[in-house]
Design an enzyme around this catalytic site. Sequence first.
Site, mmCIF file in Angstrom:
data_model
loop_
_atom_site.group_PDB
_atom_site.id
_atom_site.type_symbol
_atom_site.label_atom_id
_atom_site.label_comp_id
_atom_site.label_asym_id
_atom_site.label_seq_id
_atom_site.Cartn_x
_atom_site.Cartn_y
_atom_site.Cartn_z
ATOM 1 N N ARG A 1 0.792 -1.220 0.000
ATOM 2 C CA ARG A 1 0.000 0.000 0.000
ATOM 3 C C ARG A 1 0.831 1.281 0.000
ATOM 4 O O ARG A 1 0.280 2.375 -0.078
ATOM 5 C CB ARG A 1 -0.946 -0.019 1.199
ATOM 6 C CG ARG A 1 -1.875 -1.222 1.149
ATOM 7 C CD ARG A 1 -2.518 -1.490 2.471
ATOM 8 N NE ARG A 1 -3.569 -0.530 2.781
ATOM 9 C CZ ARG A 1 -4.127 -0.417 3.977
ATOM 10 N NH1 ARG A 1 -3.712 -1.187 4.953
ATOM 11 N NH2 ARG A 1 -5.073 0.466 4.181
ATOM 12 N N GLN B 1 -2.780 2.785 -5.209
ATOM 13 C CA GLN B 1 -3.839 3.496 -4.486
ATOM 14 C C GLN B 1 -5.232 3.157 -5.012
ATOM 15 O O GLN B 1 -6.172 2.983 -4.238
ATOM 16 C CB GLN B 1 -3.601 5.004 -4.552
ATOM 17 C CG GLN B 1 -2.394 5.456 -3.735
ATOM 18 C CD GLN B 1 -2.165 6.955 -3.805
ATOM 19 O OE1 GLN B 1 -2.853 7.669 -4.541
ATOM 20 N NE2 GLN B 1 -1.201 7.448 -3.055
ATOM 21 N N ASP C 1 -6.486 -0.304 -3.651
ATOM 22 C CA ASP C 1 -6.425 -0.534 -2.202
ATOM 23 C C ASP C 1 -7.804 -0.810 -1.601
ATOM 24 O O ASP C 1 -8.474 0.081 -1.075
ATOM 25 C CB ASP C 1 -5.781 0.677 -1.531
ATOM 26 C CG ASP C 1 -5.420 0.414 -0.081
ATOM 27 O OD1 ASP C 1 -5.777 -0.670 0.428
ATOM 28 O OD2 ASP C 1 -4.769 1.281 0.533
ATOM 29 N N SER D 1 -8.265 -0.160 2.298
ATOM 30 C CA SER D 1 -8.568 1.225 2.663
ATOM 31 C C SER D 1 -9.998 1.595 2.310
ATOM 32 O O SER D 1 -10.704 2.234 3.098
ATOM 33 C CB SER D 1 -7.596 2.184 1.967
ATOM 34 O OG SER D 1 -6.299 2.062 2.508
ATOM 35 N N TYR E 1 2.005 1.772 9.210
ATOM 36 C CA TYR E 1 1.246 1.091 10.248
ATOM 37 C C TYR E 1 1.891 1.335 11.607
ATOM 38 O O TYR E 1 3.017 1.795 11.722
ATOM 39 C CB TYR E 1 1.195 -0.418 9.984
ATOM 40 C CG TYR E 1 0.470 -0.815 8.739
ATOM 41 C CD1 TYR E 1 -0.863 -0.498 8.573
ATOM 42 C CD2 TYR E 1 1.121 -1.531 7.737
ATOM 43 C CE1 TYR E 1 -1.547 -0.872 7.431
ATOM 44 C CE2 TYR E 1 0.444 -1.911 6.594
ATOM 45 C CZ TYR E 1 -0.890 -1.587 6.448
ATOM 46 O OH TYR E 1 -1.556 -1.961 5.324
#
Length: 393
Positions: free
Chosen positions: A121, A127, A130, A133, A228
Amino acid sequence: MKVAVVKESAPGERRVALVPETVPRLTQAGLEVLVEQGAGDGAWFPDSAYSKAGASIVKTDDLYATADVILTVTRPDETQVGRLLAGQTVIGMLSPLIEPALAATLAGKGVTAISLDGLPRTLTRTQAMDALSSQANVAGYKATLIAAGAYGRFFPLLITAAGTARPAKFLVLGTGIAGLQAIGTARRLGAQVSGYDVRPASKGEVESLGATFIELTAVSDGAGQGGYARELTAEERQAQQAELTAHIARHDVVITTAQVPGRRPPLLVTEDAVKAMAAGSVIVDMGASALGGNVAGSVPGETVVTENGVTIIGAQNLPSSVPTAASNAYSRNISALLLSMVTDGALVIDPADEVQAGVVVAHDGQVVHPAVAKLLRPADRTGGADDVDRAGN
């Protein structure tokens, strides 16, 4: 190449992998789109809409007999796996770190398995692909609405002839994608919002939404790789929980979002913290799973009211409860990934490609994803392969 969209079989699952709006993107790339009868019904996409978009509506047996690539949202069930043929490809949210045995089964059948869960990611080009998300965004929104529905008072400040109602004090623990959406939604509903995350960089994101960032002294920097949060040590978690308890007690509504793929989620709201909350308070545990949750006493898929009057909601599969929006977003994600792997109308597996290295789980009769292959070795079946506390993706 024939790309097929199956009707989801998981209990309560209402999403669909491809929506009619996205069908032309695939047909224009030279792909033939097949849709199982009724595949989009749960998300309010009728078969007629798919036909109008250029897809062919087919029966279940015909779909599995003729498809080259099968698109799904969740893991295929035992019946669906039994229908798969060697040479076919399955693309979906397969959760291989939670169910590595499925990857082994698909490999044994000669089926290529591609899971959006493993998407790298941090790459700009991923993007649009994803799905973690996009679905976390939907989940954060719905979690706030669920909390508002369960809370016995108003979220906003209200001044009326009958008196003044103070705004609800709303706290989000874990400010990843889901957490930030929960914060934004709660702010739009008028709540007084605070957020906490072990990653210092998240402070600016929380404050940009008009919320207050809670800073703890127990954990100075919990940032990990790829944006993260890292896994905290046992000592850090204990200190974090003790300091958080005082903050939690001052809030009316708490949403928790921390998850760890294939492992027990971190405990953020302890039994003592729940006992310290006022009657009528609400907690929505987005980390609730069969492995445990972020909240002591939460049960996945159930609502529990404690002796001191705190409602604990073990949230499960929230994106499916907003099926149209979730399907629209997921459809764009899965089609973007599929088209990135198609050359001259055929699916091309390239292990050297950085994106494919993350998403291709099984190919040519073998489990090729290193983390999943490790989990399948008896000596290594002690936990997930990703040592991060995922704060709502």
